[in-house]
Design an enzyme around this catalytic site. Structure first.
Site, mmCIF file in Angstrom:
data_model
loop_
_atom_site.group_PDB
_atom_site.id
_atom_site.type_symbol
_atom_site.label_atom_id
_atom_site.label_comp_id
_atom_site.label_asym_id
_atom_site.label_seq_id
_atom_site.Cartn_x
_atom_site.Cartn_y
_atom_site.Cartn_z
ATOM 1 N N ARG A 102 -45.956 44.894 -1.421
ATOM 2 C CA ARG A 102 -44.738 44.688 -0.623
ATOM 3 C C ARG A 102 -44.831 45.657 0.545
ATOM 4 O O ARG A 102 -44.709 46.879 0.359
ATOM 5 C CB ARG A 102 -43.474 44.910 -1.450
ATOM 6 C CG ARG A 102 -42.217 44.961 -0.586
ATOM 7 C CD ARG A 102 -40.935 44.745 -1.333
ATOM 8 N NE ARG A 102 -40.748 43.340 -1.649
ATOM 9 C CZ ARG A 102 -39.601 42.796 -2.047
ATOM 10 N NH1 ARG A 102 -38.532 43.555 -2.177
ATOM 11 N NH2 ARG A 102 -39.520 41.513 -2.315
ATOM 12 N N HIS A 129 -42.627 35.658 3.144
ATOM 13 C CA HIS A 129 -42.335 35.977 1.739
ATOM 14 C C HIS A 129 -42.839 34.791 0.890
ATOM 15 O O HIS A 129 -42.056 34.027 0.340
ATOM 16 C CB HIS A 129 -40.833 36.193 1.565
ATOM 17 C CG HIS A 129 -40.434 36.887 0.291
ATOM 18 N ND1 HIS A 129 -41.342 37.228 -0.700
ATOM 19 C CD2 HIS A 129 -39.212 37.292 -0.162
ATOM 20 C CE1 HIS A 129 -40.692 37.810 -1.698
ATOM 21 N NE2 HIS A 129 -39.407 37.872 -1.401
ATOM 22 N N GLN A 132 -41.736 34.008 -2.856
ATOM 23 C CA GLN A 132 -40.358 33.531 -2.979
ATOM 24 C C GLN A 132 -40.264 32.057 -2.608
ATOM 25 O O GLN A 132 -39.583 31.280 -3.279
ATOM 26 C CB GLN A 132 -39.427 34.355 -2.078
ATOM 27 C CG GLN A 132 -37.974 33.970 -2.206
ATOM 28 C CD GLN A 132 -37.396 34.288 -3.578
ATOM 29 O OE1 GLN A 132 -37.457 35.418 -4.019
ATOM 30 N NE2 GLN A 132 -36.845 33.292 -4.261
ATOM 31 N N ASP A 221 -30.313 33.540 3.493
ATOM 32 C CA ASP A 221 -30.873 34.842 3.127
ATOM 33 C C ASP A 221 -29.986 35.888 3.803
ATOM 34 O O ASP A 221 -29.164 35.556 4.666
ATOM 35 C CB ASP A 221 -32.332 34.931 3.624
ATOM 36 C CG ASP A 221 -33.037 36.223 3.218
ATOM 37 O OD1 ASP A 221 -32.551 36.912 2.298
ATOM 38 O OD2 ASP A 221 -34.080 36.549 3.827
ATOM 39 N N CYS A 261 -32.599 33.700 -2.087
ATOM 40 C CA CYS A 261 -33.651 34.492 -2.758
ATOM 41 C C CYS A 261 -33.080 35.735 -3.434
ATOM 42 O O CYS A 261 -33.729 36.297 -4.315
ATOM 43 C CB CYS A 261 -34.747 34.856 -1.773
ATOM 44 S SG CYS A 261 -34.258 36.004 -0.471
ATOM 45 N N ARG A 289 -39.151 33.162 -10.192
ATOM 46 C CA ARG A 289 -40.110 34.096 -9.581
ATOM 47 C C ARG A 289 -41.213 34.413 -10.580
ATOM 48 O O ARG A 289 -42.392 34.450 -10.245
ATOM 49 C CB ARG A 289 -39.414 35.403 -9.159
ATOM 50 C CG ARG A 289 -38.639 35.355 -7.873
ATOM 51 C CD ARG A 289 -39.492 35.053 -6.659
ATOM 52 N NE ARG A 289 -40.476 36.077 -6.352
ATOM 53 C CZ ARG A 289 -40.244 37.182 -5.654
ATOM 54 N NH1 ARG A 289 -39.052 37.397 -5.159
ATOM 55 N NH2 ARG A 289 -41.221 38.047 -5.405
#
Ligand code: CP
Ligand code: NVA
Length: 302
Positions: A102, A129, A132, A221, A261, A289
């Site tokens: 990350r 991402h 996701q 988001d 998400c 996930r």
């Protein structure tokens, strides 16, 4: 040759297979079948930013696969004290079988992947991402039975990692996409141009009213991604008309589902009524996930 997952374009040839594998492994594990496909393998997880879902879903996913995961925060790694990304990648590659990163920047992500001799999976950077969005597509497929031809409407920050990965993920799976955002938050041209090559319908608009009318899936988001904190006040002002509320959700197709998400900030990008309402599948999405990443790790390592 090792294989990385940094962008949705890295799975353009087998995204449907990965999604189906995620659904299949979830079903098998839940019916008590052993899915220890990565016994003895170790995942190194480097975190330069906070996380709840990414950390826990990768770690528990690796446990279910019979492997082991190590949490590595840059606050604790020598990377945080100036050791190079190159040396970090080369050293970790001697210990672990696969790395999840990350990262604050896509540049750092690409540099680590370039030097690592084991597969590198993005757990998010400033541009994309992918884990996701693969998860979200798996969740849509579970609820709708198919992806091709569906229409996803995303409201909010059109220039962030989720919006960019949605553009590419919809393109690869043949879904049409509308992005509803103030003009200064429209997606970067690179992602729109890449998505266009797949022949889907892409609409980018700043008009909120009636924007969800064609939606099979409504998504959003946070308006303030990690790294954007200094712009928080400006962003809250810029996005104030983009909250997904009951009116926008009722405006979508009657069987539309809602995705986020997470983490969510209620009253900003979405109301709590919508996020915890009957069309919302955000907690299936959060669970998935783990299953999607199980499928991703198995795909990259076998
Ligand atoms: N959705 C997501 O990536 O959540 P975390 O930041 O908690 O990992
Ligand atoms: N766009 C958000 C996603 C968090 C999971 C961020 O980058 O902070």
């Amino acid at each position: 040759m090792k294989r990385d997952l940094i962008s949705m374009l890295d799975v353009k040839d087998d995204l449907d297979d990965i999604i189906d594998r995620g659904i299949d492994l979830k079903r098998r594990a839940k019916s008590g079948i052993n899915i220890e496909l990565l016994k003895g393998k170790t995942l190194g997880m480097i975190f330069e930013k906070s996380s709840t879902r990414t950390r826990v879903s990768f770690e528990t996913g690796m446990t279910k696969l019979g492997g082991h995961a190590i949490f590595l925060s840059t606050n604790d790694l020598q990377l945080g004290r100036g050791e190079s990304i190159e040396d970090t990648a080369l050293v970790l590659s001697r210990y672990v079988d696969i790395i999840m990163y990350r990262a604050k920047s896509n540049r750092a992500m690409k540099e680590l992947a370039h030097h690592a001799t084991v597969p590198v999976i993005s757990g998010l950077d400033d541009k994309e991402h992918p884990c996701q969005v693969i998860t979200d597509l798996m969740t849509i497929k579970e609820h709708k039975g198919t992806l091709k031809g569906l229409h996803l409407v995303y409201l909010g920050d059109g220039k962030n990692n989720m919006a960019h990965s949605y553009l590419l993920g919809c393109a690869v799976t043949g879904m049409n996409i509308t992005i509803v955002a103030p003009k200064k938050y429209w997606p970067e041209a690179f992602f729109v141009n890449q998505a266009k090559k797949f022949g889907i319908t892409i609409k980018i608009t700043d008009l909120v009213k009636d924007s969800t009318r064609e939606a099979d899936v409504v998504a959003t988001d946070t308006w303030v991604s990690m790294g954007d904190e200094e712009q928080k006040q400006q962003r809250l002002q810029d996005f104030k008309d983009y909250t997904i509320d009951d009116t926008l959700m009722k405006g979508a197709k009657s069987d539309a589902i809602f995705l986020h998400c997470l983490p969510a900030y209620y009253g900003y990008e979405v109301t709590k009524e919508v996020a915890h309402g009957k069309q919302s599948v955000i907690f299936d999405e959060a669970e998935n996930r783990m299953w999607a990443q199980i499928a991703i790790m198995v795909t990259l390592l076998t």
